[in-house]
Scaffold this motif. Structure first.
Motif, PDB file in Angstrom:
ATOM      1  N   ASP A 155       0.930  -1.412  -0.553  1.00  0.00           N
ATOM      2  CA  ASP A 155       0.336   0.367  -0.163  1.00  0.00           C
ATOM      3  C   ASP A 155       0.590   1.782  -0.186  1.00  0.00           C
ATOM      4  OD1 ASP A 155      -2.416  -1.672  -0.045  1.00  0.00           O
ATOM      5  OD2 ASP A 155      -2.544  -1.260   2.319  1.00  0.00           O
ATOM      6  N   SER A 156       2.027   1.307   0.958  1.00  0.00           N
ATOM      7  CA  SER A 156       2.435   2.392   1.106  1.00  0.00           C
ATOM      8  C   SER A 156       3.796   2.859  -0.422  1.00  0.00           C
ATOM      9  CB  SER A 156       3.981   3.064   2.234  1.00  0.00           C
ATOM     10  OG  SER A 156       4.923   1.560   2.268  1.00  0.00           O
ATOM     11  N   LYS A 157       3.697   1.905  -0.843  1.00  0.00           N
ATOM     12  CA  LYS A 157       4.857   2.479  -2.486  1.00  0.00           C
ATOM     13  C   LYS A 157       3.232   2.474  -3.603  1.00  0.00           C
ATOM     14  CE  LYS A 157       8.652   1.260  -3.021  1.00  0.00           C
ATOM     15  NZ  LYS A 157       9.419   2.105  -3.633  1.00  0.00           N
ATOM     16  N   PHE A 158       2.585   1.957  -3.238  1.00  0.00           N
ATOM     17  CA  PHE A 158       1.794   2.258  -4.840  1.00  0.00           C
ATOM     18  C   PHE A 158       1.063   3.575  -3.932  1.00  0.00           C
ATOM     19  CE2 PHE A 158      -2.617   3.045  -6.072  1.00  0.00           C
ATOM     20  CZ  PHE A 158      -3.027   2.482  -7.190  1.00  0.00           C
ATOM     21  N   LEU A 159       1.083   4.251  -2.673  1.00  0.00           N
ATOM     22  CA  LEU A 159       0.707   5.901  -2.889  1.00  0.00           C
ATOM     23  C   LEU A 159       2.071   6.401  -3.303  1.00  0.00           C
ATOM     24  CD1 LEU A 159      -1.089   5.421   0.502  1.00  0.00           C
ATOM     25  CD2 LEU A 159      -2.443   6.241  -1.627  1.00  0.00           C
ATOM     26  N   GLU A 160       2.543   5.916  -2.896  1.00  0.00           N
ATOM     27  CA  GLU A 160       4.145   6.516  -2.799  1.00  0.00           C
ATOM     28  C   GLU A 160       4.439   7.482  -4.595  1.00  0.00           C
ATOM     29  OE1 GLU A 160       8.988   5.959  -2.868  1.00  0.00           O
ATOM     30  OE2 GLU A 160       7.627   4.935  -1.601  1.00  0.00           O
ATOM     31  N   LEU A 161       4.330   5.876  -5.239  1.00  0.00           N
ATOM     32  CA  LEU A 161       4.765   5.839  -6.449  1.00  0.00           C
ATOM     33  C   LEU A 161       3.446   7.186  -7.400  1.00  0.00           C
ATOM     34  CD1 LEU A 161       6.122   3.055  -7.697  1.00  0.00           C
ATOM     35  CD2 LEU A 161       7.213   4.698  -6.942  1.00  0.00           C
ATOM     36  N   SER A 162       2.175   6.694  -7.398  1.00  0.00           N
ATOM     37  CA  SER A 162       0.884   6.754  -7.390  1.00  0.00           C
ATOM     38  C   SER A 162       1.272   8.736  -7.302  1.00  0.00           C
ATOM     39  CB  SER A 162      -0.275   6.269  -7.141  1.00  0.00           C
ATOM     40  OG  SER A 162      -0.379   7.099  -6.012  1.00  0.00           O
ATOM     41  N   ASP A 163       1.546   9.095  -5.976  1.00  0.00           N
ATOM     42  CA  ASP A 163       1.358  10.579  -5.920  1.00  0.00           C
ATOM     43  C   ASP A 163       2.541  10.915  -7.152  1.00  0.00           C
ATOM     44  OD1 ASP A 163       0.967  12.813  -4.192  1.00  0.00           O
ATOM     45  OD2 ASP A 163       2.896  13.066  -4.044  1.00  0.00           O
ATOM     46  N   ALA A 164       4.019  10.629  -6.942  1.00  0.00           N
ATOM     47  CA  ALA A 164       4.960  11.159  -7.701  1.00  0.00           C
ATOM     48  C   ALA A 164       4.401  10.743  -9.440  1.00  0.00           C
ATOM     49  CB  ALA A 164       6.203  10.068  -7.779  1.00  0.00           C
ATOM     50  N   ALA A 165       3.126  10.151  -9.619  1.00  0.00           N
ATOM     51  CA  ALA A 165       2.863  10.258 -10.476  1.00  0.00           C
ATOM     52  C   ALA A 165       1.990  11.242 -10.579  1.00  0.00           C
ATOM     53  CB  ALA A 165       2.237   8.774 -11.457  1.00  0.00           C
ATOM     54  N   GLY A 166       1.717  11.902 -10.387  1.00  0.00           N
ATOM     55  CA  GLY A 166       0.980  12.685 -10.115  1.00  0.00           C
ATOM     56  C   GLY A 166      -0.924  12.357 -10.015  1.00  0.00           C
ATOM     57  N   LEU A 167      -1.119  11.325  -9.501  1.00  0.00           N
ATOM     58  CA  LEU A 167      -2.038  10.654  -9.094  1.00  0.00           C
ATOM     59  C   LEU A 167      -2.352  11.104  -7.097  1.00  0.00           C
ATOM     60  CD1 LEU A 167      -2.510   7.785 -11.127  1.00  0.00           C
ATOM     61  CD2 LEU A 167      -3.272   9.744 -12.301  1.00  0.00           C
TER      62      LEU A 167
END
Length: 362
Positions: free
Chosen positions: A310-322
């Motif tokens: 979960d934390s990795k998903f949130l980290e990378l999605s935020d970096a992708a502008g999501l």
């Protein structure tokens, strides 16, 4: 090239880009007045004209019958948790509440401060998925002061596919997260209320649509700020209203009208929801725990096969502008809120990211 950013926050939610640009252009000089609309008297002629236009645009969008009043009030949706029992009941009365999630439970808890409240129905599980009760399962008291329900629950991601029939009992709906997302037969309701911060405008404003025969019966102890009769008498200006939020709501209403109204909005919202649910259902890496017959078109919660990711998903999605994809703490996982202002391209960007994430970590 600047990376596109899509805000999936459940509320305060994103506003249409064109509305934000217009508000930005008018920030320092509204309609040639030389001042911002937020600096103007709410009783000035230009502001009152804007307010009247906003109400008429909302009436047009929702086809609100003439025997309903439209109020622009303080307090968001929670304010009306108390406003409803104080205006529609006496302490000796009882009211029915249909529970579907945290927001309807919050309304029930507030209502119990003012009268006896009975649960008229609750969710159940079908094959391990959350399902809402059908009309046949509802236990509605024909003598209830009102029947309250929340058509769409933002936290659990459930949405009623029907309007409950309560007979002669006034139906009250908390439409904070679903108002203006599709056409609606307003005449089926006694009161519709909605916090603005999801499909209408910024937080702090609430819209109340109330049938005329339910006005003027507020309890003596009702705070003036919650008295529908006073609000009607003073055109929602018994005290200074949330003026800037009202102005922005008016811009959103015009944006909706210029984009084909609620019929067209419903088509777009269905396409967005179908795109996301179709991808989730086709994946073994993601899942949605809501029965197909009551999945929300506005709020899509989903879980990963391994919650350690979960934390990795949130980290990378935020970096992708999501942005703002973290699920509510009660249910965990992720949640994508895809209100009116979210374009289909935003949902597609999310699906593309989810597919790429699954390839890397699945």
């Amino acid at each position: 090239m600047t990376q596109a950013v899509f805000n999936f926050c459940a509320g305060p939610a994103m506003l249409p880009a064109s509305v934000m640009k217009q508000a930005q252009a008018e920030m320092l000089d509204w309609q040639g007045q030389g001042v911002s609309v937020m600096e103007m008297s709410h009783r000035s002629k230009p502001y009152m004209q804007m307010a009247a236009e906003a109400e008429q645009d909302l009436r047009d969008l929702m086809a609100i019958p003439s025997n309903y009043k439209v109020l622009f009030l303080h307090g968001g949706g929670r304010g009306q948790f108390a406003g409803i029992p104080l205006n529609l009941s006496r302490s000796a009365d009882s009211a029915d509440y249909l529970l579907s999630g945290q927001w309807s439970r919050g309304a029930l808890a507030e209502g119990e401060k003012y009268l006896h409240c009975k649960v008229a129905g609750e969710p159940n599980l079908i094959d391990g998925k959350v399902a809402l009760p059908p009309q046949s399962a509802l236990n509605i008291n024909p003598d209830a002061a009102y029947f309250h329900y929340c058509p769409n629950e933002t936290i659990e991601g459930v949405e009623f596919s029907y309007i409950p029939d309560a007979g002669h009992v006034p139906v009250v709906a908390d439409m904070s997260s679903t108002i203006l997302s599709q056409p609606l037969d307003v005449s089926r309701f006694g009161v519709i209320y909605a916090g603005a911060q999801k499909n209408i405008g910024p937080s702090g404003l609430s819209v109340v649509i109330v049938r005329e025969d339910l006005i003027g019966n507020a309890r003596q102890e009702t705070p003036s700020i919650l008295d529908y009769g006073l609000a009607v008498k003073h055109d929602s200006m018994y005290n200074t209203p949330p003026t800037y939020a009202w102005y922005l709501a008016g811009l959103v209403f015009k944006w909706l009208k210029s984009n084909g109204g609620l019929t067209e909005m419903a088509k777009v919202n269905r396409a967005k929801a179908d795109t996301l649910y179709r991808f989730i259902d086709g994946s073994d890496f993601y899942r949605n725990n809501v029965d197909d017959n009551c999945r929300s078109k506005m709020n899509v919660p989903f879980q990963l096969a391994d919650d350690n990711l979960d934390s990795k998903f949130l980290e990378l999605s935020d970096a992708a502008g999501l942005k703002a994809l973290k699920g509510h703490r009660i249910v965990g996982g992720m949640r994508a809120s895809i209100y009116n202002a979210m374009p289909l391209s935003g949902v597609q960007a999310l699906v593309d990211f989810m597919a790429d994430f699954e390839k890397k970590f699945g």
